[in-house]
Structures are given as structure tokens and as C-alpha cells.
Design a protein around this motif. Structure first.
Motif, PDB file in Angstrom:
ATOM      1  N   THR A 218       0.777  -1.107  -0.070  1.00 19.70           N
ATOM      2  CA  THR A 218      -0.082   0.095  -0.084  1.00 19.70           C
ATOM      3  C   THR A 218       0.946   1.424  -0.121  1.00 19.70           C
ATOM      4  O   THR A 218       1.598   1.328   0.565  1.00 19.70           O
ATOM      5  CB  THR A 218      -0.795  -0.085   1.391  1.00 19.70           C
ATOM      6  OG1 THR A 218      -1.646  -1.038   1.011  1.00 19.70           O
ATOM      7  CG2 THR A 218      -1.740   1.234   1.236  1.00 19.70           C
ATOM      8  N   ARG A 219       0.431   2.162  -0.838  1.00 19.61           N
ATOM      9  CA  ARG A 219       1.225   3.418  -0.953  1.00 19.61           C
ATOM     10  C   ARG A 219       0.412   4.628  -1.290  1.00 19.61           C
ATOM     11  O   ARG A 219      -0.754   4.395  -1.937  1.00 19.61           O
ATOM     12  CB  ARG A 219       2.564   3.374  -2.119  1.00 19.61           C
ATOM     13  CG  ARG A 219       1.864   3.187  -3.353  1.00 19.61           C
ATOM     14  CD  ARG A 219       2.898   2.944  -4.609  1.00 19.61           C
ATOM     15  NE  ARG A 219       4.095   4.174  -4.551  1.00 19.61           N
ATOM     16  CZ  ARG A 219       4.121   5.331  -5.031  1.00 19.61           C
ATOM     17  NH1 ARG A 219       3.018   5.582  -6.099  1.00 19.61           N
ATOM     18  NH2 ARG A 219       5.091   5.818  -5.023  1.00 19.61           N
ATOM     19  N   PRO A 220       0.870   5.819  -1.128  1.00 19.49           N
ATOM     20  CA  PRO A 220       0.075   7.036  -1.654  1.00 19.49           C
ATOM     21  C   PRO A 220       0.181   7.020  -3.160  1.00 19.49           C
ATOM     22  O   PRO A 220       1.225   6.582  -3.736  1.00 19.49           O
ATOM     23  CB  PRO A 220       0.827   8.064  -0.967  1.00 19.49           C
ATOM     24  CG  PRO A 220       1.994   7.605  -0.059  1.00 19.49           C
ATOM     25  CD  PRO A 220       2.073   6.209  -0.454  1.00 19.49           C
TER      26      PRO A 220
ATOM     27  N   PHE B  49      -1.541   9.372  -6.718  1.00 17.81           N
ATOM     28  CA  PHE B  49      -2.167  10.681  -7.214  1.00 17.81           C
ATOM     29  C   PHE B  49      -1.704  11.552  -6.274  1.00 17.81           C
ATOM     30  O   PHE B  49      -2.447  12.625  -5.507  1.00 17.81           O
ATOM     31  CB  PHE B  49      -3.794  10.837  -7.129  1.00 17.81           C
ATOM     32  CG  PHE B  49      -4.451  10.267  -8.229  1.00 17.81           C
ATOM     33  CD1 PHE B  49      -4.664  10.872  -9.421  1.00 17.81           C
ATOM     34  CD2 PHE B  49      -4.342   8.736  -8.550  1.00 17.81           C
ATOM     35  CE1 PHE B  49      -5.126  10.610 -10.583  1.00 17.81           C
ATOM     36  CE2 PHE B  49      -4.917   8.357  -9.786  1.00 17.81           C
ATOM     37  CZ  PHE B  49      -5.389   9.251 -10.708  1.00 17.81           C
ATOM     38  N   GLY B  50      -0.275  11.728  -6.110  1.00 18.82           N
ATOM     39  CA  GLY B  50       0.268  13.124  -5.299  1.00 18.82           C
ATOM     40  C   GLY B  50      -0.249  12.911  -3.947  1.00 18.82           C
ATOM     41  O   GLY B  50      -0.271  13.895  -3.219  1.00 18.82           O
TER      42      GLY B  50
ATOM     43  N   ASN C 165      -3.107  12.036  -2.701  1.00 21.77           N
ATOM     44  CA  ASN C 165      -4.596  12.184  -2.101  1.00 21.77           C
ATOM     45  C   ASN C 165      -5.138  10.913  -1.979  1.00 21.77           C
ATOM     46  O   ASN C 165      -6.370  11.189  -0.985  1.00 21.77           O
ATOM     47  CB  ASN C 165      -5.057  12.877  -3.275  1.00 21.77           C
ATOM     48  CG  ASN C 165      -4.453  14.345  -3.531  1.00 21.77           C
ATOM     49  OD1 ASN C 165      -4.882  15.094  -2.955  1.00 21.77           O
ATOM     50  ND2 ASN C 165      -3.801  14.255  -4.620  1.00 21.77           N
ATOM     51  N   VAL C 166      -4.829   9.733  -2.461  1.00 21.82           N
ATOM     52  CA  VAL C 166      -5.583   8.651  -2.079  1.00 21.82           C
ATOM     53  C   VAL C 166      -4.335   7.526  -1.884  1.00 21.82           C
ATOM     54  O   VAL C 166      -3.317   7.789  -2.518  1.00 21.82           O
ATOM     55  CB  VAL C 166      -6.294   8.106  -3.441  1.00 21.82           C
ATOM     56  CG1 VAL C 166      -7.671   9.011  -3.608  1.00 21.82           C
ATOM     57  CG2 VAL C 166      -5.486   8.222  -4.561  1.00 21.82           C
ATOM     58  N   MET C 167      -4.878   6.443  -1.398  1.00 20.55           N
ATOM     59  CA  MET C 167      -3.937   5.211  -1.251  1.00 20.55           C
ATOM     60  C   MET C 167      -4.184   4.143  -2.083  1.00 20.55           C
ATOM     61  O   MET C 167      -5.321   4.055  -2.663  1.00 20.55           O
ATOM     62  CB  MET C 167      -4.222   4.687  -0.001  1.00 20.55           C
ATOM     63  CG  MET C 167      -3.777   5.705   1.508  1.00 20.55           C
ATOM     64  SD  MET C 167      -2.311   6.474   1.461  1.00 20.55           S
ATOM     65  CE  MET C 167      -1.206   5.039   1.949  1.00 20.55           C
ATOM     66  N   ALA C 168      -3.381   3.411  -2.649  1.00 18.47           N
ATOM     67  CA  ALA C 168      -3.436   2.328  -3.626  1.00 18.47           C
ATOM     68  C   ALA C 168      -2.753   1.188  -2.958  1.00 18.47           C
ATOM     69  O   ALA C 168      -1.604   1.169  -2.538  1.00 18.47           O
ATOM     70  CB  ALA C 168      -2.971   2.607  -5.055  1.00 18.47           C
ATOM     71  N   THR C 169      -3.728  -0.187  -3.109  1.00 17.66           N
ATOM     72  CA  THR C 169      -2.886  -1.462  -2.630  1.00 17.66           C
ATOM     73  C   THR C 169      -2.491  -2.076  -4.127  1.00 17.66           C
ATOM     74  O   THR C 169      -3.351  -2.131  -4.791  1.00 17.66           O
ATOM     75  CB  THR C 169      -3.820  -2.077  -1.719  1.00 17.66           C
ATOM     76  OG1 THR C 169      -4.206  -1.307  -0.715  1.00 17.66           O
ATOM     77  CG2 THR C 169      -3.398  -3.492  -1.368  1.00 17.66           C
TER      78      THR C 169
ATOM     79  N   VAL D 212       5.409  13.623 -10.358  1.00 13.89           N
ATOM     80  CA  VAL D 212       5.076  14.103  -9.160  1.00 13.89           C
ATOM     81  C   VAL D 212       3.538  13.517  -8.835  1.00 13.89           C
ATOM     82  O   VAL D 212       2.843  13.499  -7.882  1.00 13.89           O
ATOM     83  CB  VAL D 212       4.727  15.801  -9.138  1.00 13.89           C
ATOM     84  CG1 VAL D 212       6.030  16.630  -8.825  1.00 13.89           C
ATOM     85  CG2 VAL D 212       3.865  16.207 -10.038  1.00 13.89           C
ATOM     86  N   ASP D 213       2.959  12.575  -9.851  1.00 15.25           N
ATOM     87  CA  ASP D 213       1.738  11.938  -9.595  1.00 15.25           C
ATOM     88  C   ASP D 213       1.976  10.637  -9.073  1.00 15.25           C
ATOM     89  O   ASP D 213       1.283  10.086  -7.934  1.00 15.25           O
ATOM     90  CB  ASP D 213       0.885  12.012 -10.864  1.00 15.25           C
ATOM     91  CG  ASP D 213       1.666  11.044 -12.059  1.00 15.25           C
ATOM     92  OD1 ASP D 213       2.963  11.162 -11.890  1.00 15.25           O
ATOM     93  OD2 ASP D 213       0.734  10.804 -12.879  1.00 15.25           O
TER      94      ASP D 213
ATOM     95  N   ARG E 251      -6.873  -2.007  -5.071  1.00 14.77           N
ATOM     96  CA  ARG E 251      -7.570  -1.323  -4.511  1.00 14.77           C
ATOM     97  C   ARG E 251      -7.218   0.193  -4.376  1.00 14.77           C
ATOM     98  O   ARG E 251      -5.947   0.351  -4.259  1.00 14.77           O
ATOM     99  CB  ARG E 251      -7.810  -1.851  -2.893  1.00 14.77           C
ATOM    100  CG  ARG E 251      -8.876  -1.281  -2.025  1.00 14.77           C
ATOM    101  CD  ARG E 251      -9.226  -1.883  -0.537  1.00 14.77           C
ATOM    102  NE  ARG E 251      -9.754  -0.955   0.031  1.00 14.77           N
ATOM    103  CZ  ARG E 251      -9.469  -0.675   1.323  1.00 14.77           C
ATOM    104  NH1 ARG E 251      -8.364  -1.247   2.102  1.00 14.77           N
ATOM    105  NH2 ARG E 251     -10.259  -0.006   1.966  1.00 14.77           N
ATOM    106  N   VAL E 252      -8.037   1.153  -4.611  1.00  9.08           N
ATOM    107  CA  VAL E 252      -7.869   2.561  -4.310  1.00  9.08           C
ATOM    108  C   VAL E 252      -8.581   3.017  -3.191  1.00  9.08           C
ATOM    109  O   VAL E 252      -9.857   2.901  -3.330  1.00  9.08           O
ATOM    110  CB  VAL E 252      -7.989   3.325  -5.656  1.00  9.08           C
ATOM    111  CG1 VAL E 252      -7.693   4.632  -5.476  1.00  9.08           C
ATOM    112  CG2 VAL E 252      -7.056   2.752  -6.517  1.00  9.08           C
ATOM    113  N   PHE E 253      -8.028   3.770  -2.219  1.00  7.62           N
ATOM    114  CA  PHE E 253      -9.041   4.123  -1.281  1.00  7.62           C
ATOM    115  C   PHE E 253      -8.629   5.771  -0.553  1.00  7.62           C
ATOM    116  O   PHE E 253      -7.414   5.966  -1.007  1.00  7.62           O
ATOM    117  CB  PHE E 253      -9.258   3.149  -0.090  1.00  7.62           C
ATOM    118  CG  PHE E 253      -8.077   2.565   0.585  1.00  7.62           C
ATOM    119  CD1 PHE E 253      -7.128   1.960  -0.101  1.00  7.62           C
ATOM    120  CD2 PHE E 253      -7.465   3.165   1.817  1.00  7.62           C
ATOM    121  CE1 PHE E 253      -6.110   1.391   0.546  1.00  7.62           C
ATOM    122  CE2 PHE E 253      -6.339   2.878   2.575  1.00  7.62           C
ATOM    123  CZ  PHE E 253      -5.671   2.005   1.675  1.00  7.62           C
TER     124      PHE E 253
ATOM    125  N   PRO F 166      -7.252   7.902   2.140  1.00  8.03           N
ATOM    126  CA  PRO F 166      -6.341   7.767   3.396  1.00  8.03           C
ATOM    127  C   PRO F 166      -7.088   7.826   4.374  1.00  8.03           C
ATOM    128  O   PRO F 166      -8.071   8.853   4.820  1.00  8.03           O
ATOM    129  CB  PRO F 166      -5.104   8.671   3.183  1.00  8.03           C
ATOM    130  CG  PRO F 166      -5.414   9.758   2.192  1.00  8.03           C
ATOM    131  CD  PRO F 166      -6.436   9.128   1.174  1.00  8.03           C
TER     132      PRO F 166
END
Lengths: 392, 263
Positions: free
Chosen positions: A202-204, A206-207, A209-213, B121-122, B227-229, B231
């Protein structure tokens, strides 16, 4: 390829349409439709409460016999005379993952004149420490370090390989992944094992703004980097062994020549290494006031950070800039003084354990990520706080 | 000397945020910018061109609208540009991206030097540069703040590390990923703007770079997003109230309990 909609499950609620960052989803009458603009980012997948969206699967790559790979490894970083702390943190994380899978946990140590460093790594949970001690590894080069690690992986076949997201790890680990032809996930903040035994990374995204697994279903080893201070190092001595490995000389060949290594003397500039960072922003109004930030940093034996505006005003050198075009930091304590918290700044420091924000505007976005918010005039608060620390 | 600069069009961070109530991603228009670090890569390439003479080609992989990014750097003085664009490239991880870029660099042929920004940066991965160099089997240096081309055709770079600085020498061809220290990006000039407007930007698809579908895009990737969620919100936030003297005391005690060094 694009995201796939399960027509039986889709209720045409339209939630996915709103979250798609590229506007690729429309919901005409009965179900969502994905256009060719889809970038397969996955943003819609988790927002669908009916599990009606999934992404097509990744390819299998070159054929690797995943079952032949076993064990969890952590790369231990040798920095001129000592093992970098991130190595112990990774080893503790590797130990947890290995226990969950019921496999061996190993550390790999590369360098020159390594002394007792390998024995020290055994205290953090390694069953075995592989050591390559060679004069050619005195200075870091991407090529020699990659070849060594790749040789060891090809020989011992670990299923998971973790490394620090330090300037060293971020430089040569992508080369290792490319040479081994496997996947790599950068800057993971959480690692776990799923029911199928795969590494969940799991990492940040979209800069931040969200977390992705993320998973790496077919490539081996599954590789991930983790920033310093994200995982906790735990001493758990084991009856492990140290294995000194000698590799053929051509492994150490490199096309790069290291001419000079210049150590940074100014410890306030070592942002990525610092346990405490005190940062100043536009709210300080002028260069002289930035000295308060420096003094506070000195009292807390920390480094000095700056927002982009403070750097642009010339109050602090570029090397101190935290944020999107500066450095990404994750200290134990981050103090933001007079920083409003533009998203470009926040993505560079939101991984910090404790965030203290001092700002006179209660609506400042920095307070959204703060652990501790102080709404005050910084010209009153900071000097008083400095006095309080001095009193002890 | 042929130089390639790899650039990436990324969503402008200002336009991406999380709705505090619904915890979903809010997009306010889909504005794109050139990854800021890539503009420094362009500047590094143009400075070498100014000093030693070179042909600078900008290369990007992305959807058709990434052409805007290429025209932008053309207007800053880049000689020509190539857009790698094909539905088959969608969903690429860093490995599949590097694979496509490597094929394009090979097609360009006889490239001496490749510049990339230190990271986009993305995604913030900093992986594509090193992976591209590895696929091309050329040496590379990351996090470079200063680049000099020596008389003997070798590159001298100063790279920034966690510990300080290192001075390296690399034979060409080589790849370099740069920091903002290489110099502020120049602004577009009238002359180059006119040229950029008219310039033909070739679009290369899968077949043009000679790759099969299973090696690029999501199919050519090793990593998959499952999965995207949003934080998790910081549940532990506290605001320190009261007059300044009270706030000072509260913060002092808070940090002391947290065992912050120096207290």
C-alpha cells in the motif's frame, strides 16, 4: 483496455462517474459505460459499493516459477561505517511477513570492512544475513550494487525483497527490479500478505491524495521500497547465522567512476535523515524571522525545512524545500510554522508521525493534516515556546 | 550529439483533492501540467545544447492530449518531439512504461544522452529513469544537480544523496535524472513558439516501435492495483485552545510525552 463493468451488479448509481479523474465513465440508462479515455487508474473500483467494476489483469511476463521462490529479504544499507536505521525497520517488517508466511527471513549486507554489522542485524530478526564484503563496494555505484544483489537473488530465490526508499535504494533498486524482470512498488507505507500469499503493497497515489494497494502476481521476487521511519524497528534476537558470500570479480565491474564523496556538514540540511524537522513558510514575513525557525530546530536537534514560498523569498536555500518540487520527508515530528498548507507542501510531509501546525488562520488547510493544531500569532507563540524549551 | 528528454504530463495537484464529506476524489476540471521535474530535465538538455551544440528530442508516452506538453517544450527550444500513444500502452506500470520508452529511444537511434526528471509528481516512484537505462544497458546517475560535458566526451555529474554529494564520471551514452538545482526552466520564446505551433509531432504506436501487445500497457506490467481508497483521516487531531501561554504549555507537555528529542 479499460475498466470492466459487471452489468448484473451495476445499479447505474453514478458514483463512479463522479470519481473518475479523466471523465471516462458515463451512466446513460441502465449501467455505467467506460470510454477509451480510461487510464486504468483503478479509482472507480473501490468506490463501487456493488463491486461491479474491476480492472483487467496484468500479464504474466516472462515465465517465472513462483513456487520456487521462498523467503523474505530485507536489503541492509551500509553507509560508511554503520548500518542505516531503515535497514532495521525493514528487517522487522520482513520478519513479520516471513512469520505470516512461515518462511525464512534474511538480510543482505553489501559494503567494505563491514565488521560486526552482520551480527548486529541478527538481533532484529534475521534467520540469516548474507554478506558481500568487497573493496569495490566501498563507494555506492548502481551497477556494482545491483549486480551483487541480483546474483544473490538468482541464487537463493527469495519471494519478497524489501529495500529502503533512501537516495541509495531509490537509485539502484529499480535497476535490480529491471534486471530481474519483476515488479517494484515505491514508498510503501503498509505491507501485508493476502489470502493467496501475495504481498499487499500500500502506497500513496495521485500525489498523496489517495492510497493504492498493489500486488505483483507473477514476477518474483515481489519488490517494494519503504521510506525511513515508516516501519518500527524491533529487537528480537534469533539464533541466526551469517553467511559470507564471495562473487566472481566481474560482478563488481562498473562503468561509472566515483571521483569524490562530499559529506554534508550542515546537519540542518539533512532533511530525509532528520527525526525532527521545523519548517517555516510565508507567514514569517521576512528573512530575519526565519531565524526563529532555525533556533527552534536547533533546540530540538532537528533539521530546518521551508515551504516553496519561503525558498522563493530567499529565506532558505532550495536544499531545504519540503514538498512536491522539494523533498518528501517523514520525520517523527514535523513542525509547520506559518505554512498555510498548499497541497504541494502537504504531499511532501503528510507521512510525518506527529505534525504540529502553528498558524493564525484557523481555516488554513495545514490543520487538516495536523496532529496538533495551534491557532496563534506565530510572533507571540514561537518565542514563548522557545523560552519554554530553554527552561526545560 | 543527440539528446532525448523524457517528459510526462501529470494532473495538476491543485485540481485533485478529497471531498472532506464523501471522502472521494474530487476533480475540478482535468487540467494537466508538465511534471515540474521534467522541465528541469529539459533545461539541463538545452543548457548542454547551448554550450556544446546538440539535437534535443522530447519524448513522452501518454494519451493524444499529451501532445500539448510536447508543444510546450518545443516552444522552449527543444528541436523536435515524439509522442508515444496507443490504447495498448494504457495502464502501464513503470516497467511497461520503460519498455515502451526504450523501444522509442532505440528507434530514434544513436542517442548519446537521456535526461529525465528525478521523479513524476503524480506517482513519485523515480523508477522509470533507472529502468529505462537498464533496458538500454547504459550507465546512469540519479538525483543530479550539476551536469558537465568533458572534452573527452564523458559526463561529470554532481549528485545529491541523503548524506551529501557525490561527483561521478560516466561514459556516454548515459542517462541522468535531475533535480531542480540544474537551473530554472527558460520561458517560451516568440521564435520557438511560432515553430512549435507549426511543428509536426509524429505519433508512434505499438507497431511503430516494434513491440508486441503483451509487453506494454497493463498486459506488459508486473504490478496491479487491487484497491484505491481515501487515506484514513487523522483521528488523533487536537487543537490547542486558550491564551498563548497555555498553548505553549500544552504543546510542550504533548511533545514531551511523545518523547521528542531535545525536551
Amino acid at each position: 483496455m479499460k475498466a470492466l463493468i459487471d452489468l448484473d451488479k451495476c445499479t447505474a448509481c453514478g458514483v463512479c462517474q463522479d470519481v473518475c479523474p479523466v471523465g471516462a465513465i458515463s451512466v446513460p440508462e441502465t449501467h455505467a459505460v467506460v470510454s477509451d479515455d480510461c487510464t486504468l487508474c483503478g479509482m472507480c473500483v473501490d468506490t463501487c459499493e456493488f463491486q461491479a467494476i474491476r480492472l483487467p489483469e496484468v500479464g504474466t511476463g516472462a515465465v517465472t516459477d513462483a513456487a520456487a521462490y521462498r523467503g523474505v529479504w530485507a536489503f541492509a544499507e551500509w553507509r560508511r561505517g554503520s548500518v542505516h536505521r531503515v535497514s532495521y525497520e525493514l528487517l522487522s517488517a520482513a520478519r513479520r511477513l516471513a512469520d505470516k508466511k512461515g518462511v525464512e527471513c534474511a538480510a543482505v549486507l553489501l559494503g567494505e570492512n563491514l565488521g560486526e554489522a552482520a551480527e548486529d542485524l541478527l538481533r532484529y530478526g534475521a534467520d540469516v544475513v548474507y554478506v558481500v564484503d568487497h573493496p569495490a563496494l566501498r563507494h555506492f555505484t548502481d551497477e556494482a550494487y545491483s549486480r551483487c544483489l541480483v546474483e544473490l537473488v538468482r541464487d537463493k530465490k527469495p519471494e519478497i525483497l524489501l529495500a529502503g526508499a533512501t537516495s541509495m535504494g531509490r537509485s539502484f533498486i529499480p535497476r535490480v527490479a529491471a534486471m530481474l524482470q519483476t515488479g517494484l512498488t515505491a514508498d510503501c507505507t503498509e505491507l501485508d500478505i493476502n489470502d493467496e500469499g501475495l504481498l499487499l503493497q500500500t502506497r500513496p497515489a495521485f500525489g498523496g491524495n489517495v492510497m493504492a494497494t498493489i500486488v505483483c502476481p507473477h514476477g518474483r521476487p515481489q519488490m517494494a521500497t519503504v521510506r525511513p521511519r515508516v516501519m518500527r524497528a524491533e529487537i528480537q534476537p534469533r539464533n541466526g547465522r551469517v553467511e559470507r558470500v564471495s562473487l566472481p570479480e566481474d560482478v563488481f565491474r562498473t562503468r561509472v567512476q566515483v571521483l569524490e564523496v562530499i559529506a554534508e556538514e550542515d546537519t540542518t540540511a539533512k532533511l530525509t535523515e532528520a527525526e525532527v524537522i521545523v519548517s517555516g513558510g510565508r507567514g514569517l514575513q521576512k528573512a530575519e524571522n526565519f531565524r526563529m525557525v532555525e533556533e527552534l530546530a536547533r533546540l530540538l536537534t532537528g533539521a530546518v525545512g521551508a515551504s516553496r514560498s519561503a525558498v522563493e523569498e530567499g529565506w532558505a536555500p532550495v536544499s531545504h524545500q519540503v514538498g512536491q518540487t522539494g523533498q518528501t520527508v517523514s520525520p517523527t515530528l514535523y513542525m509547520a510554522i506559518g505554512i498555510s498548507g498548499a497541497i504541494q507542501h502537504i504531499v511532501g510531509m503528510q507521512g510525518s508521525k506527529i505534525i504540529v501546525a502553528v498558524n493564525k488562520d484557523p481555516e488554513a488547510p495545514i490543520f487538516d493534516v495536523a496532529t496538533c493544531g495551534v491557532v496563534a500569532d506565530l510572533f507571540e507563540f514561537v518565542p514563548a515556546f522557545i523560552e519554554r524549551i530553554k527552561r526545560g | 550529439m543527440k539528446i532525448v528528454v523524457c517528459i510526462k504530463q501529470v494532473p495538476d495537484a491543485k485540481n485533485v483533492r478529497i471531498d472532506p464529506h464523501t471522502h472521494t476524489l474530487v476533480r475540478q476540471g482535468v487540467e494537466s501540467i508538465i511534471n515540474p521535474f521534467d522541465l528541469f530535465a529539459v533545461e539541463a538538455a538545452l543548457r548542454l545544447k547551448d554550450r556544446h551544440g546538440a539535437h534535443v528530442t522530447a519524448l513522452t508516452m501518454g494519451p493524444p492530449q499529451a501532445e500539448e506538453a510536447l508543444r510546450d517544450v518545443l516552444s522552449r527550444g527543444v528541436d523536435d518531439a515524439v509522442l508515444l500513444s496507443d490504447r495498448a500502452f494504457a495502464g502501464a506500470d513503470t516497467w511497461a512504461t520503460a519498455t515502451a520508452l526504450a523501444a522509442a529511444v532505440r528507434k530514434l537511434g544513436d542517442v548519446s544522452l537521456i535526461f529525465c526528471g528525478k521523479q513524476a509528481v503524480d506517482g513519485d516512484t523515480a523508477q522509470v529513469g533507472p529502468e529505462l537505462a537498464t533496458l538500454l544497458d547504459i550507465p546512469y546517475a540519479t538525483f543530479v544537480k550539476q551536469v558537465e560535458l568533458g572534452d573527452e566526451g564523458r559526463l561529470k555529474v554532481v549528485r545529491k544523496t541523503d548524506e551529501g554529494m557525490e561527483v561521478w564520471r560516466l561514459p556516454l551514452p548515459a542517462l541522468v535524472t535531475v533535480l531542480r538545482d540544474v537551473g530554472d526552466p527558460r520561458v517560451p520564446s516568440i521564435k520557438h513558439k511560432m515553430r512549435a505551433k507549426k511543428a509536426a509531432v509524429p505519433v508512434w504506436g505499438l507497431a511503430d516501435v516494434g513491440l508486441s501487445e503483451d509487453r506494454v500497457g497493463l498486459k506488459g506490467s508486473f504490478t496491479q492495483v487491487v484497491r484505491v481508497f481515501s487515506p484514513p483521516k487523522r483521528a488523533d487531531r487536537r487543537m490547542l485552545e486558550g491564551p498563548v501561554s497555555e498553548q505553549v504549555e500544552k504543546l510542550f507537555q504533548f511533545l514531551k510525552e511523545a518523547k521528542v528529542p531535545g525536551l
